[in-house]
Design a protein around this motif. Structure first.
Motif: not given
Length: 471
Positions: A96-103
């Motif tokens: 879910h977090a990777l959807q907005s920020d890959p880092d």
């Protein structure tokens, strides 16, 4: 960094306070705040993004209400349709977090831990962030203050800046082995708290447990928003393997690091653990609520409402709730799980519910019951409304104690105020709403051949519970 709060779990070793419908993370056990709220409060002073809370679907309204009480601006409440342990839960949060920020860096915390020294916690978080941004998967190792046999241990290897590489994760030891660990100075308690980049966790999970990652990806591809909640595909997630992050990733990765944490930590896993961290009197007794003790030593007494009197006993735990009393030797509190298992097997309500049951609109307390009647005290929060519903087997009488009720029976709606009452016949479609600015308190008297909570047919509901016929 983004906090990920794991708020699942049953907390069965803290029965009768902790129950399936209201487990320990939602209880105020060590302060006036619940343990979930304490965990969120602990983040103040750390620069973070909006937290994600992961919880069981059945607890979603508890989480939402406790966040609302603290005015927490969160990044979503991610619902697990079924429990599959920590590795899949964290995978869902990472995807879910990777959807907005890959880092994005994730700070993974349990909702039911006690940490007394907040500043020491903040320092450890800062140290862990440095390692996480360098690609390590970081765990927090608790500096042991005794040879505890109830925790797993982490063996530290070469020193990093800051922290240590992890040489080994070990299971809960026996007493002699635990003493060796503590004496060596190289072993730390396994806290179950972590920090890493979301992408790094996904990479390591794909390497060591790709079947978990594959199912989590499929389950979250069709995620939907429902009020404050993030829902995933229940049928797909139900097929996911059940595994912890320790077994699935941390014990296998070559990039495991550990940051020491010496901050008065406890997982508050039993009543004896609560006694350990509680303030005590001169005789070593920790007392919560109304109690009179005579010749009692080293005991934990917790009263929810009634007076508890204990005489001539040492090393006991006595816990009283509205519908149950638990008495145990302090050295045998782990056997509470046996009692809980019996309650579950016998399908007794004390396994799942307290006498007072919380709902998204408020709560109800079952005051009395008999063969063909039941009496409840109902509290409806300002502006909230129960579902439009009907009962096949019971009639209801409502008496308003305080506040104002908007009552719909059939096609008619009327206002019922303090000291007034109304009647709901069997089979009549009805609804109850609090249009006021103060809580609505009323007494409900049910009468009929069957009074179970499953005798509810919903026609509309603002909380999305049409398919779940519970009040």
């Amino acid at each position: 960094m983004k906090p990920v709060i794991l708020a699942g779990g049953s907390g069965s070793r803290l029965w009768p306070k902790s129950r399936a419908a209201l487990p320990k993370q939602f209880l105020a056990l060590t302060s006036e705040q619940s343990m979930l709220q304490e965990t969120l409060s602990r983040l103040k002073g750390v620069e973070t993004h909006k937290p994600i809370v992961i919880c069981n679907d059945a607890h979603r309204f508890l989480v939402a209400e406790q966040l609302r009480q603290q005015n927490v601006d969160h990044g979503g409440i991610l619902l697990e349709p079924v429990g599959r342990n920590t590795a899949p839960a964290i995978a869902l949060a990472a995807l879910h977090a990777l959807q907005s920020d890959p880092d994005e860096v994730l700070l993974v915390l349990a909702a039911d831990h006690l940490i007394k020294d907040t500043s020491a916690f903040h320092k450890a978080v800062h140290n862990a962030q440095n390692l996480a941004e360098s690609g390590y998967l970081v765990t927090f190792g608790i500096v042991p203050d005794c040879a505890h046999t109830g925790y797993g241990y982490i063996k530290a290897a070469q020193e990093l800046d800051p922290g240590f590489a992890v040489e080994q994760f070990v299971e809960k030891p026996d007493a002699a082995t635990a003493q060796e660990y503590v004496s060596s100075g190289n072993y730390f308690w396994n806290s179950g708290m972590f920090m890493f980049k979301a992408g790094r966790y996904i990479e390591e999970l794909e390497k060591f447990h790709p079947d978990i990652l594959k199912i989590c990806r499929q389950a979250i591809e069709t995620e939907t928003n429902d009020l404050d909640f993030i829902r995933i595909d229940a049928d797909i997630f139900a097929t996911c393997p059940d595994d912890s992050i320790d077994y699935a990733v941390m014990e296998k990765t070559e990039k495991a690091a550990m940051v020491p944490l010496d901050a008065g930590w406890s997982d508050v896993g039993s009543w004896s653990s609560l006694w350990d961290v509680a303030d005590k009197d001169a005789n070593g007794n920790a007392v919560v609520g109304d109690a009179i003790l005579e010749d009692v030593n080293n005991s934990y007494i917790n009263s929810e409402g009634r007076l508890i009197s204990v005489i001539g006993l040492d090393d006991v735990v006595v816990v009283e709730t509205k519908d149950a009393v638990m008495v145990a030797n302090k050295n045998n509190v782990q056997d509470i799980k046996k009692v809980v298992n019996r309650l579950k097997a016998e399908k007794r309500p004390e396994f799942e519910f307290h006498r007072e049951v919380f709902r998204p609109w408020g709560s109800y307390d079952s005051i009395d019951s008999g063969a063909r009647f039941q009496v409840k005290r109902i509290t409806v929060k300002p502006g909230e409304k129960l579902s439009v519903q009907m009962h096949h087997h019971r009639a209801e009488h409502w008496i308003v104690v305080s506040g104002t009720a908007s009552v719909t029976v059939g096609e008619k709606t009327k206002m019922v105020t303090e000291n007034e009452s109304t009647y709901i016949p069997i089979g009549e479609v009805h609804a109850l709403e609090n249009p006021g600015k103060i809580p609505l308190e009323l007494i409900e008297v049910q009468s009929g051949a069957y009074l179970g909570e499953d005798d509810i047919v919903r026609f509309s509901d603002r909380y999305g519970r049409i398919e779940k016929q519970d009040k």
